[in-house]
Every structure is written in structure tokens, then in C-alpha cells.
Write a protein that holds these residues in place. Structure first.
Motif, PDB file in Angstrom:
ATOM      1  N   GLY A 164       0.823  -1.200   0.000  1.00 60.72           N
ATOM      2  CA  GLY A 164       0.000   0.000   0.000  1.00 60.72           C
ATOM      3  C   GLY A 164       0.856   1.249   0.000  1.00 60.72           C
ATOM      4  O   GLY A 164       1.837   1.334   0.752  1.00 60.72           O
ATOM      5  N   ILE A 165       0.500   2.210  -0.826  1.00 63.14           N
ATOM      6  CA  ILE A 165       1.256   3.465  -0.938  1.00 63.14           C
ATOM      7  C   ILE A 165       0.330   4.628  -0.626  1.00 63.14           C
ATOM      8  O   ILE A 165      -0.740   4.767  -1.222  1.00 63.14           O
ATOM      9  CB  ILE A 165       1.853   3.616  -2.349  1.00 63.14           C
ATOM     10  N   ILE A 201       2.917  -3.014   4.001  1.00 67.08           N
ATOM     11  CA  ILE A 201       2.788  -4.334   3.381  1.00 67.08           C
ATOM     12  C   ILE A 201       1.976  -5.221   4.315  1.00 67.08           C
ATOM     13  O   ILE A 201       2.281  -5.325   5.510  1.00 67.08           O
ATOM     14  CB  ILE A 201       4.165  -4.969   3.111  1.00 67.08           C
ATOM     15  N   VAL A 202       0.924  -5.837   3.773  1.00 67.58           N
ATOM     16  CA  VAL A 202       0.090  -6.735   4.563  1.00 67.58           C
ATOM     17  C   VAL A 202      -0.105  -8.048   3.822  1.00 67.58           C
ATOM     18  O   VAL A 202      -0.021  -8.110   2.590  1.00 67.58           O
ATOM     19  CB  VAL A 202      -1.294  -6.116   4.871  1.00 67.58           C
ATOM     20  N   HIS A 234      -8.800   4.470   6.612  1.00 67.12           N
ATOM     21  CA  HIS A 234      -8.887   4.688   8.054  1.00 67.12           C
ATOM     22  C   HIS A 234      -9.866   3.716   8.716  1.00 67.12           C
ATOM     23  O   HIS A 234      -9.801   3.517   9.932  1.00 67.12           O
ATOM     24  CB  HIS A 234      -9.313   6.128   8.339  1.00 67.12           C
ATOM     25  N   VAL A 235     -10.765   3.136   7.942  1.00 66.77           N
ATOM     26  CA  VAL A 235     -11.658   2.098   8.458  1.00 66.77           C
ATOM     27  C   VAL A 235     -10.959   0.740   8.389  1.00 66.77           C
ATOM     28  O   VAL A 235     -10.892  -0.007   9.371  1.00 66.77           O
ATOM     29  CB  VAL A 235     -12.976   2.041   7.657  1.00 66.77           C
ATOM     30  N   ALA A 236     -10.400   0.423   7.224  1.00 70.21           N
ATOM     31  CA  ALA A 236      -9.824  -0.902   6.991  1.00 70.21           C
ATOM     32  C   ALA A 236      -8.618  -1.189   7.871  1.00 70.21           C
ATOM     33  O   ALA A 236      -8.355  -2.349   8.210  1.00 70.21           O
ATOM     34  CB  ALA A 236      -9.439  -1.046   5.515  1.00 70.21           C
ATOM     35  N   VAL A 237      -7.885  -0.158   8.276  1.00 73.75           N
ATOM     36  CA  VAL A 237      -6.658  -0.399   9.045  1.00 73.75           C
ATOM     37  C   VAL A 237      -6.942  -1.063  10.380  1.00 73.75           C
ATOM     38  O   VAL A 237      -6.100  -1.767  10.946  1.00 73.75           O
ATOM     39  CB  VAL A 237      -5.879   0.924   9.234  1.00 73.75           C
ATOM     40  N   ALA A 250       0.008   1.211   5.521  1.00 74.79           N
ATOM     41  CA  ALA A 250      -0.641  -0.029   5.951  1.00 74.79           C
ATOM     42  C   ALA A 250      -2.148   0.040   5.749  1.00 74.79           C
ATOM     43  O   ALA A 250      -2.783  -0.952   5.369  1.00 74.79           O
ATOM     44  CB  ALA A 250      -0.313  -0.298   7.422  1.00 74.79           C
ATOM     45  N   MET A 251      -2.728   1.203   6.005  1.00 77.15           N
ATOM     46  CA  MET A 251      -4.184   1.325   5.863  1.00 77.15           C
ATOM     47  C   MET A 251      -4.604   1.191   4.402  1.00 77.15           C
ATOM     48  O   MET A 251      -5.665   0.641   4.099  1.00 77.15           O
ATOM     49  CB  MET A 251      -4.677   2.646   6.449  1.00 77.15           C
TER      50      MET A 251
END
Length: 347
Positions: free
Chosen positions: A8-9, A20-21, A117-120, A313-314
Motif C-alpha cells: 500500500g502506498i 505491506i500486509v 482509516h476504516v480498513a486499518v 498499511a491502511m
């Protein structure tokens, strides 16, 4: 199906983030902030932020891959913030992501910053009960979101009609002679102040306002009220009780944010509230929301502080969700959308 490995960028404002996840597992989260370059201006300067992203992007990617212990050839997808945010800053991240995706021949997803901000929170607490309510509070956004599915179904129930909460903190800090960013400083000073010392207005809470703006926010009038109170004290030759002003201002902000959030949760009939965004680290906001949610029989979830501020990350977390949902990649010619609505998870 194995969990997707996603880079993710993030480059929507003044943080250059690469995360990175693997599914809901966080492998790396590298952030380079240019906030110190903006302090003397009292706010983010778009051109300065864009240049900082150009310098920080490749080193952040290198640090992230080294921390995660992966080879780029293993990556299943790349996700990048497509909006909302500062146009020039967004374009740096998007151009970098396109170059990387083209080189690796990897699917690319342009995703929504606010959904990030929700998914993180999934990286800390696992799947979010559906449906849920998200309160996102940051320097540029104050929103109430009805989340039915992170990848496909998010609607905005309410938002700020002028200044976001974080912007109000920065403006009040400036008029009190405090440094930028104002949120952490005001929160710290407020601990030594009396939140009942000054009764500042609660925006959009009068009966006639609630008819049209039940779940919307307004902090411009509050900022003006603080400015007038300080100006009057100065004209009268009196000292400014900075701690009391900070505490009273913060109480007004948090009172409105939490009251409207609880009202929205009860209106929607949801049991879970997610608190996200940079201002989610505010001690009074966390405490008051948890107190009021507990009284209403509601659960509050919040990512760890390091994941509340803007980060890669998010964005990777959103990418993992859209890959898992089987959504098609974004076209390679997509561009930045500084006003991307939260209902568009993917561009």
C-alpha cells in the motif's frame, strides 16, 4: 485461497507511507513525515509536501520490503491512495505505484483514503462487525460513515460543512501562539485546564440545525468564538488562561463529536463504533466516546495510535479487502481525485 500479499502506498498529505500486509497481518509500515518542513508555515504547504514525497518514496519502499522480508516478485497487488487529498501529493504516490505495478506486471488498485482509516483496524482487531459506524476525525476530514462492507458498501451519513476538527485545533493553536500541529499540544495543555471554565458553542446542535444537519459537523464558529474570547481578554488587559481555553475548546469539540456519533449509532441500529483518523489519538475524544458508548451498550474499536495517522498499511488493508472481494483492478490510466467521495472505495 491464500491471503493476498499487498503493498500500500499513501501520499495524500504530508506523510509518505508504504505498508505491506498479508490479509489482515501487518508485515511492514514505513512512514516518512514532512511535518517539520511545514511547522513555520502553520500548516501543510502542498508544493513542499509533494517534493518531500518525491524524496521519500523509494527509501520508504526499500525499508518496507526489507522489514517484511519479502521479494517484490511475491506481491499479489499494489494499492495506492487515489483521493481525497492534495492533488500534487496524490500524483506522486499514484505515479510511483503505476511504475511499480508496470514493472512487476502486478494488478493495481486506486483506493479511497478515508476507507483506509476504516480498513486499518482489521490489522489490529480482525474483521469488523457489519454493519458498523465509523467516526473519522483528522486534519482534513470529519465524517460519520455507515459501513456495510469495507470493499463495496460505505455511505457517508454526515460530514463537516466547514472546518474539520483537526483544522480547528490547528487554528486555535495558532491564535494561542502554540506550534503546529495543534492537536497534540492542545490535548496536553488541556490536561491542566478546566473544561468548564468557558462555555464555548457546540456547532450544529440547536434544534433548527439538527433538522437539516443532524449528523453533520461545524467547527468554524467554535474557532471564531475562541478567537473573540481571547481578543476580548487582551483588550481588557487580562492574561489568557491558556490551559483553560484549551480544555474548554477541546470539550466543545469532543462533546459534539461523541454526542452525534452515539445518536448516529442508535439511529442506524449498529452495535460497533470505529474511531479512526489522526485525532483518534486525542485523549478526551477517546475517553468521552468510550464513556458514552458504554452507557448506550455500544462497543468502540480504535486502531493503535501509529495506525491512526496517515500510513501505507491502511491503504494495503483496503487493497487486501478489494482483492479478497474479487473486484477488478483499476485502469492504468486512472488519475488522482482530490475530492473522491467515500462511497467510491475503488477508482
Amino acid at each position: 485461497m491464500s491471503e493476498p500479499l499487498v503493498i500500500g502506498i499513501e501520499s495524500s498529505c504530508d506523510e509518505t507511507g508504504v505498508g505491506i500486509v498479508r490479509g489482515h497481518e501487518l508485515l511492514a509500515n514505513e512512514v516518512a513525515s514532512s511535518v517539520e518542513s511545514h511547522v513555520r508555515f502553520g500548516g501543510v504547504v502542498p508544493e513542499v509536501a509533494s517534493r518531500a514525497h518525491l524524496s521519500a518514496m523509494v527509501p520508504a519502499l526499500e525499508r518496507a520490503t526489507a522489514t517484511a522480508g519479502i521479494d517484490l516478485a511475491e506481491v499479489d497487488a499494489i494499492a495506492v491512495t487515489a483521493g481525497p487529498g492534495l492533488m500534487g501529493a496524490l500524483l506522486v504516490g499514484i505515479s510511483s505505484a503505476k511504475a511499480l505495478a508496470t514493472h512487476l506486471d502486478t494488478p493495481l488498485y486506486g483506493v479511497n483514503h478515508l476507507v483506509g482509516h476504516v480498513a486499518v483496524d482489521l490489522l489490529d482487531h480482525g474483521p469488523l462487525p457489519m454493519p458498523s459506524l465509523a467516526l473519522l476525525v483528522s486534519g482534513g476530514h470529519t465524517s460519520l460513515l455507515h459501513v456495510r462492507d469495507i470493499a463495496t458498501d460505505i455511505t457517508e451519513l454526515g460530514a463537516t460543512i466547514d472546518d474539520a476538527a483537526g483544522e480547528a485545533y490547528d487554528k486555535v493553536a495558532r491564535l494561542l501562539g502554540l506550534s503546529y500541529p495543534g492537536g497534540p499540544i492542545i490535548d496536553k495543555l488541556a490536561a491542566d485546564g478546566d473544561p468548564t471554565a468557558i462555555r464555548f458553542p457546540r456547532g450544529l446542535t440547536a434544534r433548527h440545525d439538527l433538522e437539516r444537519h443532524r449528523f453533520d459537523f461545524s467547527f468554524s464558529g467554535l474557532k471564531t468564538a475562541v478567537a473573540r474570547w481571547v481578543e476580548t481578554r487582551q483588550l481588557e488587559g487580562k492574561d489568557i488562561p491558556v490551559a483553560d481555553v484549551c480544555a474548554s475548546f477541546q470539550e466543545a469539540v469532543c462533546d459534539v463529536l461523541t454526542a452525534k456519533t452515539i445518536d448516529a449509532a442508535e439511529y442506524l441500529g449498529v452495535d460497533t463504533i470505529l474511531l479512526g483518523g489522526g485525532v483518534a489519538a486525542n485523549s478526551r475524544l477517546r475517553g468521552l466516546l468510550e464513556e458514552r458508548a458504554s452507557a448506550a451498550g455500544l462497543e468502540v474499536r480504535r486502531p493503535r495510535p501509529a495506525l491512526c495517522t496517515d500510513n501505507g498499511a491502511m491503504i494495503a488493508a483496503v487493497g487486501a479487502e478489494v482483492v479478497r472481494a474479487g473486484l477488478p483492478p483499476s485502469p492504468l490510466d486512472f488519475s488522482a481525485d482530490s475530492g473522491l467521495p467515500v462511497s467510491r472505495v475503488l477508482v
